[in-house]
Design an enzyme around this catalytic site. Structure first.
Site, mmCIF file in Angstrom:
data_model
loop_
_atom_site.group_PDB
_atom_site.id
_atom_site.type_symbol
_atom_site.label_atom_id
_atom_site.label_comp_id
_atom_site.label_asym_id
_atom_site.label_seq_id
_atom_site.Cartn_x
_atom_site.Cartn_y
_atom_site.Cartn_z
ATOM 1 C CE LYS A 190 -61.397 38.084 120.460
ATOM 2 N NZ LYS A 190 -60.386 38.814 119.668
ATOM 3 C CB ALA A 216 -53.443 37.538 124.809
ATOM 4 C CG LEU A 245 -55.700 34.712 122.635
ATOM 5 C CD1 LEU A 245 -54.717 33.945 123.525
ATOM 6 C CD2 LEU A 245 -56.086 33.855 121.423
ATOM 7 N N GLY A 249 -59.942 36.797 126.559
ATOM 8 C CA GLY A 249 -60.017 36.089 127.838
ATOM 9 C C GLY A 249 -60.961 36.755 128.838
ATOM 10 N N GLY A 250 -60.830 38.056 129.006
ATOM 11 C CA GLY A 250 -61.687 38.781 129.950
ATOM 12 C C GLY A 250 -63.147 38.726 129.508
ATOM 13 C CB SER A 251 -64.742 39.121 126.158
ATOM 14 O OG SER A 251 -64.171 40.384 125.940
ATOM 15 C CG ASP A 286 -64.210 41.129 121.398
ATOM 16 O OD1 ASP A 286 -64.759 41.534 120.354
ATOM 17 O OD2 ASP A 286 -62.977 41.137 121.575
HETATM 18 O O1 C5P Z 1 -66.110 47.483 124.029
HETATM 19 P P1 C5P Z 1 -64.811 47.419 124.745
HETATM 20 O O2 C5P Z 1 -64.884 48.009 126.121
HETATM 21 O O3 C5P Z 1 -64.217 46.044 124.747
HETATM 22 O O4 C5P Z 1 -63.815 48.313 123.922
HETATM 23 C C1 C5P Z 1 -62.594 48.762 124.435
HETATM 24 C C2 C5P Z 1 -62.122 49.971 123.654
HETATM 25 O O5 C5P Z 1 -61.762 49.588 122.336
HETATM 26 C C3 C5P Z 1 -63.165 51.049 123.471
HETATM 27 O O6 C5P Z 1 -63.154 51.969 124.527
HETATM 28 C C4 C5P Z 1 -62.743 51.713 122.172
HETATM 29 O O7 C5P Z 1 -61.683 52.595 122.399
HETATM 30 C C5 C5P Z 1 -62.178 50.548 121.386
HETATM 31 N N1 C5P Z 1 -63.164 49.941 120.461
HETATM 32 C C6 C5P Z 1 -63.501 50.605 119.294
HETATM 33 N N2 C5P Z 1 -64.412 50.051 118.430
HETATM 34 C C7 C5P Z 1 -64.947 48.844 118.706
HETATM 35 C C8 C5P Z 1 -64.611 48.144 119.875
HETATM 36 C C9 C5P Z 1 -63.696 48.731 120.741
HETATM 37 O O8 C5P Z 1 -63.001 51.706 119.028
HETATM 38 N N3 C5P Z 1 -65.805 48.314 117.834
#
Ligand code: C5P
Length: 283
Positions: free
Chosen positions: A11, A97, A99, A101-103, A136
């Site tokens: 993405k 990156a 992008l 990828g993991g999501s 994501d």
């Molecule tokens: O949701 P995810 O695990 O991908 O998010 C990784 C980190 O990015 C979270 O632990 C947080 O620190 C930060 N984050 C955030 N606000 C978001 C998405 C992610 O602060 N809307």
């Protein structure tokens, strides 16, 4: 059917705005997200035992973990009796990156498990599992062009963006998403993307309107060692990109082109200096 292989698409963020820091440590975001045709291939096979095994080349990074966590979330959230799984990911999307990828891999695992085990599950049920895995993942499940709000999990599908070519170029370093979020000071964001204008331009199919509104507020909070992102944006522009920005928490820079030959030439030129350069189309 006991096994299936699905593509997992990367993405881009056409816009990324950070509205506020929340009590739960996350941030409320407003992002226009877009699928591109660069993809991993995710193979999921049902096995006889109860374990979940995941092979991802020589990577043990977030691709692997998120894919396994997606499978765990699927069983826990949908009440599906647990099965043993063998997941194999053919990685093409660079990691760390911006992008997704993991999501994307996690979303592909969810789609695969629905196809293999619970074809009647509704999209919103699968999106609930997706939101548990990462902010994501719901977008990666849905794909196309969408407005993502809240943590990123609240989606509104939009009219497909114009069929631009996107050249992606990742500098030779990674950026940690939580670290970049921790550098953000909401009061210091003075130049936000025009999200409403972007939505209106997408709705009208107004190419210039979309191109002129590509913007990511994370760029203003990059640490000094990541300044190459700006050099790359300038270079993308000089090579004919009609818009250029960092995607997500970076460091990948994308350039949008209407002309295929210009995109192709820009891609070749950047590939001489950057190993991780990709020619893609919005999908
Ligand atoms: O949701 P995810 O695990 O991908 O998010 C990784 C980190 O990015 C979270 O632990 C947080 O620190 C930060 N984050 C955030 N606000 C978001 C998405 C992610 O602060 N809307």
């Amino acid at each position: 059917m006991t096994n299936i292989t699905l593509p997992a698409y990367a993405k881009l963020n056409l816009t990324l705005d950070i509205l506020r820091r929340r009590e739960d440590g996350y941030h409320d975001l407003q992002m226009v997200m877009q699928t591109v045709d660069l993809h991993d291939d995710v193979a999921v096979a049902l096995t006889g035992d109860e374990g979940i095994e995941c092979l991802c080349g020589d990577l043990t990074g977030d691709g692997t973990n998120l894919a396994v966590r997606a499978a765990e979330a699927f069983f826990a959230e949908t009440g599906t009796p647990r099965r043993g799984l063998f997941i194999e990911i053919d990685k093409q999307i660079p990691v760390q990156a911006g992008l997704g990828g993991g999501s994307a891999d996690a979303a592909a695992v969810l789609r695969a498990l629905r196809k293999l085990l619970r074809p009647e599950l509704l999209g919103e049920e699968l999106e609930r599992s997706a939101a548990l895995v990462g902010s994501d993942v719901p977008f990666c499940l849905r794909g196309g062009t969408a407005l993502a709000e809240g943590r990123g999990e609240r989606l509104t599908s939009l009219r497909a963006a114009p069929p631009f070519y996107a050249v992606l170029c990742k500098p030779d370093f990674g950026i940690s998403t939580p670290e970049l979020f921790s550098r953000v000071r909401i009061a210091d964001i003075w130049n936000r993307p025009d999200t409403a204008g972007m939505l209106a331009a997408l709705h009208r199919g107004d190419e210039e309107g979309v191109l002129s509104r590509v913007k990511n507020v994370f760029e203003a909070f990059l640490p000094p060692e990541c300044m190459e992102v700006f050099t790359l944006k300038e270079r993308m522009r000089a090579l004919g990109a009609e818009a250029a920005a960092m995607t997500g928490s970076g460091p990948t820079v994308f350039g949008l082109f209407r002309d295929e030959d210009a995109a192709d030439e820009a891609c070749d030129a950047l590939a001489e200096d950057y190993e991780e350069t990709y020619f893609t189309q919005l999908a």
